[in-house]
Design a protein around this motif. Structure first.
Motif, PDB file in Angstrom:
ATOM      1  N   VAL A   1       0.846  -1.200   0.000  1.00 44.63           N
ATOM      2  CA  VAL A   1       0.000   0.000   0.000  1.00 44.63           C
ATOM      3  C   VAL A   1       0.882   1.252   0.000  1.00 44.63           C
ATOM      4  N   CYS A   2       1.942   1.230   0.812  1.00 47.01           N
ATOM      5  CA  CYS A   2       2.868   2.367   0.867  1.00 47.01           C
ATOM      6  C   CYS A   2       3.505   2.621  -0.498  1.00 47.01           C
ATOM      7  N   PHE A   3       3.994   1.558  -1.143  1.00 51.48           N
ATOM      8  CA  PHE A   3       4.640   1.703  -2.449  1.00 51.48           C
ATOM      9  C   PHE A   3       3.657   2.191  -3.511  1.00 51.48           C
ATOM     10  N   ALA A   4       2.424   1.689  -3.454  1.00 47.27           N
ATOM     11  CA  ALA A   4       1.419   2.107  -4.437  1.00 47.27           C
ATOM     12  C   ALA A   4       1.034   3.567  -4.222  1.00 47.27           C
ATOM     13  N   PHE A   5       0.932   3.981  -2.960  1.00 46.19           N
ATOM     14  CA  PHE A   5       0.516   5.342  -2.642  1.00 46.19           C
ATOM     15  C   PHE A   5       1.524   6.369  -3.142  1.00 46.19           C
ATOM     16  N   THR A   6       2.798   5.988  -3.172  1.00 46.37           N
ATOM     17  CA  THR A   6       3.834   6.905  -3.654  1.00 46.37           C
ATOM     18  C   THR A   6       4.157   6.683  -5.130  1.00 46.37           C
ATOM     19  N   GLY A   7       3.362   5.858  -5.808  1.00 41.55           N
ATOM     20  CA  GLY A   7       3.490   5.689  -7.251  1.00 41.55           C
ATOM     21  C   GLY A   7       4.548   4.711  -7.709  1.00 41.55           C
ATOM     22  N   LEU A   8       5.181   4.016  -6.765  1.00 40.90           N
ATOM     23  CA  LEU A   8       6.226   3.065  -7.142  1.00 40.90           C
ATOM     24  C   LEU A   8       5.625   1.745  -7.632  1.00 40.90           C
TER      25      LEU A   8
ATOM     26  N   PRO B   1       2.279  -0.248  -9.335  1.00 34.72           N
ATOM     27  CA  PRO B   1       1.027  -0.012 -10.068  1.00 34.72           C
ATOM     28  C   PRO B   1      -0.178  -0.334  -9.188  1.00 34.72           C
ATOM     29  N   LEU B   2      -1.181   0.535  -9.211  1.00 35.79           N
ATOM     30  CA  LEU B   2      -2.346   0.359  -8.355  1.00 35.79           C
ATOM     31  C   LEU B   2      -3.088  -0.932  -8.673  1.00 35.79           C
ATOM     32  N   TRP B   3      -3.175  -1.285  -9.964  1.00 38.28           N
ATOM     33  CA  TRP B   3      -3.898  -2.505 -10.328  1.00 38.28           C
ATOM     34  C   TRP B   3      -3.198  -3.748  -9.775  1.00 38.28           C
ATOM     35  N   ALA B   4      -1.860  -3.713  -9.683  1.00 38.42           N
ATOM     36  CA  ALA B   4      -1.116  -4.840  -9.109  1.00 38.42           C
ATOM     37  C   ALA B   4      -1.440  -4.976  -7.621  1.00 38.42           C
ATOM     38  N   LEU B   5      -1.530  -3.831  -6.941  1.00 45.84           N
ATOM     39  CA  LEU B   5      -1.916  -3.838  -5.528  1.00 45.84           C
ATOM     40  C   LEU B   5      -3.307  -4.434  -5.356  1.00 45.84           C
ATOM     41  N   MET B   6      -4.255  -4.053  -6.220  1.00 37.13           N
ATOM     42  CA  MET B   6      -5.626  -4.543  -6.094  1.00 37.13           C
ATOM     43  C   MET B   6      -5.694  -6.054  -6.285  1.00 37.13           C
ATOM     44  N   ILE B   7      -4.942  -6.594  -7.244  1.00 40.88           N
ATOM     45  CA  ILE B   7      -4.924  -8.049  -7.447  1.00 40.88           C
ATOM     46  C   ILE B   7      -4.432  -8.742  -6.186  1.00 40.88           C
TER      47      ILE B   7
ATOM     48  N   LEU C   1       5.102  -8.997 -11.298  1.00 42.14           N
ATOM     49  CA  LEU C   1       5.345 -10.432 -11.134  1.00 42.14           C
ATOM     50  C   LEU C   1       4.786 -10.927  -9.797  1.00 42.14           C
ATOM     51  N   ALA C   2       4.883 -10.084  -8.770  1.00 44.30           N
ATOM     52  CA  ALA C   2       4.306 -10.443  -7.467  1.00 44.30           C
ATOM     53  C   ALA C   2       2.790 -10.589  -7.582  1.00 44.30           C
ATOM     54  N   ALA C   3       2.162  -9.676  -8.321  1.00 47.91           N
ATOM     55  CA  ALA C   3       0.713  -9.736  -8.505  1.00 47.91           C
ATOM     56  C   ALA C   3       0.304 -10.971  -9.313  1.00 47.91           C
TER      57      ALA C   3
END
Length: 197
Positions: free
Chosen positions: A84-91, A93-99, A169-171
């Motif tokens: 969440v921290c990495f996504a919030f700062t744009g590092l 991708p938000l869609w990867a976080l959601m998956i 790749l994590a997603a």
């Protein structure tokens, strides 16, 4: 409380501390090096404790029902926090976080259903691969931020690209892992009964 469970609880406590430190370290105009050092310490302690709690529990016969529930939950809390921290700062991708979030919530639901019938959801090959990609992407994300805090902008575009590929790749690995668990879940008595109803 056994030592493995204490380590697991400690990992859960470190998660909000990581988030608060991240906010003060990264959200400003410049990335604070001292804050990055603290984030590295928390990250390493969390990952080491994740390995140690299971190892100690198995070696010293301290495996407990509570530990079986808390350990994967602590993993989710810890890793979702830094994603969440990495996504919030744009590092990331938000869609990867959601998956990843969808996968983790679905797995938690499956674990709850299986726990009700007294069945534990053991770690499978896909889950272990996913954990490796979670670890590598999280560490590399911190590495990129550390390089920024040091003012090293050379190859920064390439480093950010590599970090985003690792998050993707994590997603993908989390999605494949979910499919593996879901196929196993379909074979359980609970799911067979649900389908019949």
């Amino acid at each position: 409380m056994t030592l493995p469970n204490k380590l697991t609880v400690g990992r859960m406590i470190l998660s909000p501390i990581f988030f608060i430190l991240y906010v003060f370290t990264v959200m400003g105009e410049s990335i604070l090096l001292k804050g990055m050092i603290a984030l590295w310490i928390i990250q390493i302690v969390s990952e080491v404790s994740d390995v140690l709690d299971g190892y100690i529990a198995r070696k010293h016969n301290m495996v407990s029902d509570m530990g079986k529930i808390m350990d994967p939950f602590a993993d989710v809390i810890s890793r979702v926090t830094y994603f969440v921290c990495f996504a919030f700062t744009g590092l990331m991708p938000l869609w990867a976080l959601m998956i990843i979030l969808w996968r983790e919530f679905c797995i938690m639901f499956i674990r709850m259903v299986l726990a009700k019938e007294g069945t534990a959801l053991a770690a499978k090959w896909g889950g272990k691969v996913k954990a490796v990609f979670y670890f590598i992407s999280g560490i590399f994300g911190l590495f990129v931020l550390t390089m920024k805090s040091l003012g090293s902008l050379e190859f920064m575009t390439e480093l950010i690209l590599v970090s985003q590929v690792l998050f993707i790749l994590a997603a993908v690995s989390s999605l494949l892992s979910f499919l593996e668990y879901f196929l196993l879940f379909l074979k359980t008595e609970t799911m067979k009964q649900f389908i019949k109803e």
